[in-house]
Scaffold this motif. Structure first.
Motif, PDB file in Angstrom:
ATOM      1  N   LEU A  97      62.387 -34.655  86.591  1.00  0.00           N
ATOM      2  CA  LEU A  97      62.622 -34.746  88.032  1.00  0.00           C
ATOM      3  C   LEU A  97      64.072 -34.419  88.335  1.00  0.00           C
ATOM      4  CD1 LEU A  97      63.260 -38.340  89.107  1.00  0.00           C
ATOM      5  CD2 LEU A  97      62.242 -37.941  86.880  1.00  0.00           C
ATOM      6  N   GLN A  98      64.259 -33.904  89.524  1.00  0.00           N
ATOM      7  CA  GLN A  98      65.630 -33.687  90.007  1.00  0.00           C
ATOM      8  C   GLN A  98      65.812 -34.486  91.298  1.00  0.00           C
ATOM      9  OE1 GLN A  98      66.873 -29.546  89.826  1.00  0.00           O
ATOM     10  NE2 GLN A  98      65.793 -29.286  87.904  1.00  0.00           N
ATOM     11  N   CYS A  99      65.374 -33.952  92.445  1.00  0.00           N
ATOM     12  CA  CYS A  99      65.546 -34.749  93.670  1.00  0.00           C
ATOM     13  C   CYS A  99      64.579 -35.926  93.702  1.00  0.00           C
ATOM     14  CB  CYS A  99      65.369 -33.882  94.916  1.00  0.00           C
ATOM     15  SG  CYS A  99      63.637 -33.544  95.334  1.00  0.00           S
ATOM     16  N   GLY A 100      63.439 -35.796  93.018  1.00  0.00           N
ATOM     17  CA  GLY A 100      62.488 -36.907  92.923  1.00  0.00           C
ATOM     18  C   GLY A 100      61.496 -37.013  94.068  1.00  0.00           C
ATOM     19  N   PHE A 101      61.595 -36.100  95.028  1.00  0.00           N
ATOM     20  CA  PHE A 101      60.699 -36.251  96.180  1.00  0.00           C
ATOM     21  C   PHE A 101      59.231 -36.088  95.783  1.00  0.00           C
ATOM     22  CE2 PHE A 101      58.659 -35.459 100.210  1.00  0.00           C
ATOM     23  CZ  PHE A 101      59.280 -36.398 101.016  1.00  0.00           C
ATOM     24  N   CYS A 102      58.971 -35.179  94.868  1.00  0.00           N
ATOM     25  CA  CYS A 102      57.584 -34.926  94.446  1.00  0.00           C
ATOM     26  C   CYS A 102      57.082 -35.941  93.431  1.00  0.00           C
ATOM     27  CB  CYS A 102      57.496 -33.537  93.828  1.00  0.00           C
ATOM     28  SG  CYS A 102      58.419 -33.410  92.258  1.00  0.00           S
ATOM     29  N   CYS A 154      56.511 -28.838  93.140  1.00  0.00           N
ATOM     30  CA  CYS A 154      57.884 -29.302  92.923  1.00  0.00           C
ATOM     31  C   CYS A 154      58.810 -28.143  93.232  1.00  0.00           C
ATOM     32  CB  CYS A 154      58.065 -29.755  91.471  1.00  0.00           C
ATOM     33  SG  CYS A 154      59.786 -30.180  91.104  1.00  0.00           S
ATOM     34  N   ARG A 155      59.783 -28.380  94.088  1.00  0.00           N
ATOM     35  CA  ARG A 155      60.697 -27.301  94.471  1.00  0.00           C
ATOM     36  C   ARG A 155      61.926 -27.260  93.575  1.00  0.00           C
ATOM     37  NH1 ARG A 155      59.478 -25.043  99.458  1.00  0.00           N
ATOM     38  NH2 ARG A 155      60.878 -23.439  98.704  1.00  0.00           N
ATOM     39  N   CYS A 156      62.091 -28.219  92.667  1.00  0.00           N
ATOM     40  CA  CYS A 156      63.346 -28.305  91.904  1.00  0.00           C
ATOM     41  C   CYS A 156      63.234 -27.911  90.436  1.00  0.00           C
ATOM     42  CB  CYS A 156      63.880 -29.737  91.926  1.00  0.00           C
ATOM     43  SG  CYS A 156      64.179 -30.429  93.549  1.00  0.00           S
ATOM     44  N   THR A 157      62.216 -28.413  89.755  1.00  0.00           N
ATOM     45  CA  THR A 157      62.299 -28.438  88.289  1.00  0.00           C
ATOM     46  C   THR A 157      61.842 -27.176  87.593  1.00  0.00           C
ATOM     47  OG1 THR A 157      60.059 -29.305  88.069  1.00  0.00           O
ATOM     48  CG2 THR A 157      61.842 -30.918  88.267  1.00  0.00           C
TER      49      THR A 157
HETATM   50  S1  FES Z   1      62.115 -32.961  91.747  1.00  0.00           S
HETATM   51 FE1  FES Z   1      62.651 -32.157  93.705  1.00  0.00          FE
HETATM   52  S2  FES Z   1      60.744 -31.473  94.499  1.00  0.00           S
HETATM   53 FE2  FES Z   1      60.281 -32.048  92.478  1.00  0.00          FE
END
Ligand code: FES
Ligand code: FES
Length: 171
Positions: free
Chosen positions: A102-107, A139-142
Motif C-alpha cells: 500500500l501507498q496512500c492506503g485508500f484502496c 489501486c492508483r498507487c502501487t
Molecule cells: S495505495 Fe493508493 S490507491 Fe492503492
C-alpha cells in the motif's frame, strides 16, 4: 414530508448494531455515518473501484451497491473486524504491511476484505488466480506487483500459523 425510516439490525464484526435508515441508504453510508465505521472507504460509488468492499455473510460485496435494508439480519465484516480482539493483525494485514502493498492506503480496506475471502476459498492461489481474484479492486498507487506478492505471503503466513484469514474468525 420526512423520509420514512426503517429499523435494521446488522451483526457487524460480531456485534449486533441497530440503526434506523431510509430505504435508499447505502450500506457503505450506513457503516460510515450511522455506525461510525469509517474504515470502509468510498471512492466511485458506482461499483467500479472496489474500495468499499466488505464481507456480507462471508462474501465480498460492494457496499456502495448494497442497500442497508437488504443487509438487515445479516453478518457484515469490515476492515475493522479483520484483526483479532487484542488488535493483532490478521495474516492478510501483516502480509500487506510486510510486502509494502500500500501507498496512500485508500484502496487498502477493500483489498484486505477481498483477499481475506479469496484465501479462505483458495488457500494457495496461483498468480493468475490472485490477479483474477483482485481484478475488481483498483489501486492508483502501487502498480499491483506488491499486492500480488502480499497475497502469496498472506497464503504462506496462513499456512505457517494455521490462523484463519480473519484472526477473529468472523469471515
Ligand atoms: S495505495 Fe493508493 S490507491 Fe492503492
Ligand atoms: S465506492 Fe464502491 S465500488 Fe467504488
Amino acid at each position: 414530508m420526512s423520509e420514512r425510516l426503517h429499523p435494521i439490525a446488522l451483526t457487524v464484526n460480531g456485534v449486533v448494531r441497530e440503526a434506523e435508515v431510509p430505504a435508499r441508504r447505502l450500506l457503505s453510508d450506513c457503516l460510515r455515518h450511522d455506525l461510525g465505521l469509517t474504515g470502509t472507504h468510498v471512492g466511485c460509488e458506482h461499483g467500479v473501484c472496489g474500495c468499499c468492499t466488505v464481507l456480507l455473510d462471508g462474501a465480498p460485496v460492494r457496499s456502495c451497491l448494497t442497500l442497508a435494508v437488504t443487509a438487515d439480519g445479516h453478518e457484515i465484516t469490515t476492515v475493522e473486524g479483520l484483526a483479532g480482539p487484542d488488535g493483532a493483525l490478521s495474516p492478510v494485514q501483516r502480509a500487506f504491511a510486510e510486502c509494502h502493498a500500500l501507498q496512500c492506503g485508500f484502496c487498502t480496506p477493500g483489498f484486505l476484505c477481498t483477499v481475506t475471502a479469496l484465501l479462505r476459498d483458495n488457500p494457495a492461489p496461483s498468480d493468475d488466480e490472485v490477479v483474477e481474484g483482485i481484478s475488481g479492486n483498483l489501486c492508483r498507487c502501487t502498480g499491483y506487483q506488491n499486492i500480488v506478492k502480499a497475497v502469496h505471503r498472506a497464503a504462506e503466513l496462513t499456512a505457517e500459523t494455521g490462523e484463519e484469514p480473519v484472526t477473529g474468525g468472523r469471515a
